[in-house]
Write a protein that holds these residues in place. Structure first.
Motif, PDB file in Angstrom:
ATOM      1  N   ARG A  98      89.398 -16.222  59.302  1.00 29.09           N
ATOM      2  CA  ARG A  98      87.953 -16.070  59.072  1.00 29.09           C
ATOM      3  C   ARG A  98      87.534 -14.599  59.197  1.00 29.09           C
ATOM      4  NH1 ARG A  98      88.852 -20.258  56.614  1.00 29.09           N
ATOM      5  NH2 ARG A  98      88.166 -22.289  57.398  1.00 29.09           N
ATOM      6  N   ARG A  99      88.174 -13.858  60.112  1.00 28.97           N
ATOM      7  CA  ARG A  99      87.864 -12.430  60.250  1.00 28.97           C
ATOM      8  C   ARG A  99      88.228 -11.686  58.975  1.00 28.97           C
ATOM      9  NH1 ARG A  99      89.700  -7.480  61.669  1.00 28.97           N
ATOM     10  NH2 ARG A  99      91.876  -8.105  61.614  1.00 28.97           N
ATOM     11  N   THR A 127      93.260 -19.369  62.901  1.00 27.00           N
ATOM     12  CA  THR A 127      91.984 -19.673  62.261  1.00 27.00           C
ATOM     13  C   THR A 127      91.006 -18.515  62.399  1.00 27.00           C
ATOM     14  OG1 THR A 127      92.278 -22.036  62.692  1.00 27.00           O
ATOM     15  CG2 THR A 127      90.054 -21.293  62.217  1.00 27.00           C
ATOM     16  N   SER A 128      90.892 -17.982  63.601  1.00 28.64           N
ATOM     17  CA  SER A 128      89.964 -16.867  63.841  1.00 28.64           C
ATOM     18  C   SER A 128      90.313 -15.655  62.983  1.00 28.64           C
ATOM     19  CB  SER A 128      89.984 -16.477  65.318  1.00 28.64           C
ATOM     20  OG  SER A 128      89.481 -17.517  66.126  1.00 28.64           O
ATOM     21  N   ASP A 134      84.657 -23.750  66.721  1.00 29.31           N
ATOM     22  CA  ASP A 134      84.059 -22.425  66.900  1.00 29.31           C
ATOM     23  C   ASP A 134      84.949 -21.322  66.346  1.00 29.31           C
ATOM     24  OD1 ASP A 134      81.742 -23.380  68.013  1.00 29.31           O
ATOM     25  OD2 ASP A 134      82.279 -22.896  70.094  1.00 29.31           O
ATOM     26  N   SER A 135      86.261 -21.552  66.307  1.00 29.35           N
ATOM     27  CA  SER A 135      87.161 -20.536  65.765  1.00 29.35           C
ATOM     28  C   SER A 135      87.062 -20.442  64.248  1.00 29.35           C
ATOM     29  CB  SER A 135      88.613 -20.842  66.165  1.00 29.35           C
ATOM     30  OG  SER A 135      89.102 -21.992  65.490  1.00 29.35           O
ATOM     31  N   GLY A 136      86.420 -21.446  63.628  1.00 29.72           N
ATOM     32  CA  GLY A 136      86.216 -21.407  62.184  1.00 29.72           C
ATOM     33  C   GLY A 136      86.835 -22.554  61.424  1.00 29.72           C
ATOM     34  N   ALA A 137      87.427 -23.522  62.142  1.00 27.58           N
ATOM     35  CA  ALA A 137      88.017 -24.684  61.464  1.00 27.58           C
ATOM     36  C   ALA A 137      86.924 -25.572  60.874  1.00 27.58           C
ATOM     37  CB  ALA A 137      88.877 -25.480  62.434  1.00 27.58           C
ATOM     38  N   ASP A 138      87.306 -26.330  59.857  1.00 23.75           N
ATOM     39  CA  ASP A 138      86.359 -27.226  59.185  1.00 23.75           C
ATOM     40  C   ASP A 138      86.468 -28.658  59.679  1.00 23.75           C
ATOM     41  OD1 ASP A 138      85.291 -25.519  56.665  1.00 23.75           O
ATOM     42  OD2 ASP A 138      87.391 -25.049  57.046  1.00 23.75           O
ATOM     43  N   GLN A 179      88.008 -12.920  56.115  1.00 24.24           N
ATOM     44  CA  GLN A 179      87.158 -13.511  55.070  1.00 24.24           C
ATOM     45  C   GLN A 179      87.929 -14.449  54.144  1.00 24.24           C
ATOM     46  OE1 GLN A 179      85.083 -10.206  53.194  1.00 24.24           O
ATOM     47  NE2 GLN A 179      83.692 -10.012  54.923  1.00 24.24           N
ATOM     48  N   SER A 202      88.316 -18.079  53.263  1.00 21.34           N
ATOM     49  CA  SER A 202      87.430 -19.227  53.472  1.00 21.34           C
ATOM     50  C   SER A 202      88.101 -20.569  53.217  1.00 21.34           C
ATOM     51  CB  SER A 202      86.195 -19.101  52.568  1.00 21.34           C
ATOM     52  OG  SER A 202      86.577 -19.041  51.201  1.00 21.34           O
TER      53      SER A 202
END
Length: 238
Positions: A67-68, A63-64, A92-96, A70, A72
């Motif tokens: 997101r790094r 996930t991280s 926090d790692s970017g999951a929804d 980009q 989405s």
């Protein structure tokens, strides 16, 4: 809607696939974190269902990295661990979204519907990159009113490439997703369809290119305003 399942428990992955297909979803599934990252980077998925405890690369790291880079695409994390700290780490790692195993099929579908609503109905009829548009319903490739119909295989390959402009996609990934991992298709098949696609991109007058990256694969390049393309020096066109 096209969903990617990344789950190392093959029986659970198969069960998830059946639930989703029974509800009208298109599904791809892989069984380790590195493959999940590769697929999510290369494909035009609407949602990724991602297990946390995976071989090679865990779900938080996948996930991280997405997101790094980009990417989405909405991500639902799956885990047997239900501690607050784990949920916070996942989000926090970017999951929804975050689901704790075990869960019912109805719960899974409810999470998908809620995520879709939050994303403003994550269903795209057109995929756009540069001056090109690809219809996800009719397989038409168009630019400024001029269009041409793609075959199904051409569509599958171009959807992958246009979905991540600039990303290098290997021939193996294209074979796996446009044919199947067990298919007898080989490099020559991919090369033939890339040639067809280049001709059709030129036919509609686009300046976009499919570049051959020697010993690595292909990437879809959108020219900059001055007509240049990042990374063109390292690529082989033809």
């Amino acid at each position: 809607m096209h969903v990617l399942i990344v789950e190392d428990d093959e029986s659970l992955a198969a069960a998830l696939e059946k639930i989703l297909r029974d509800n009208g979803y298109d599904v791809d599934k892989v069984h380790d974190g590195e493959a999940g990252l590769t697929y999510a980077m290369a494909g035009g998925y609407d949602v990724v269902i991602l297990d946390v405890m995976l071989p090679k690369m865990d779900g938080f790291a996948v996930t991280s990295e997405l997101r790094r880079q980009q990417v989405s695409t909405p991500i639902i994390l799956l885990t047997a661990r239900d501690s607050t700290a784990d949920k916070i780490a996942g989000l926090d790692s970017g999951a929804d979204d975050y689901m704790t195993k075990p869960f019912s099929p109805a719960e899974l579908m409810a999470h998908l519907r809620a995520l879709t609503r939050r994303q403003g109905e994550v269903q795209f009829e057109l995929l756009s990159a540069g001056d090109l548009q690809l219809s996800l319903e009719t397989y038409d490739l168009s630019r400024e009113g001029k269009s041409i119909r793609l075959s199904f295989k051409e569509f599958c390959i171009l959807k992958i490439l246009m979905g991540s402009p600039g990303a290098v996609v290997s021939k193996d990934t294209l074979i796996d997703k446009a044919w199947s991992a067990s298919s007898s298709a080989g490099d020559n098949n991919v090369e033939a369809y890339i040639s067809f696609l280049r001709k059709k991109i030129a036919h509609v007058g686009s300046q976009c290119k499919i570049e051959t990256i020697r010993k690595a694969g292909y990437r879809f390049v959108v020219p900059a305003a001055d007509g240049s393309a990042d990374g063109a020096d390292s690529a082989e066109i033809g």
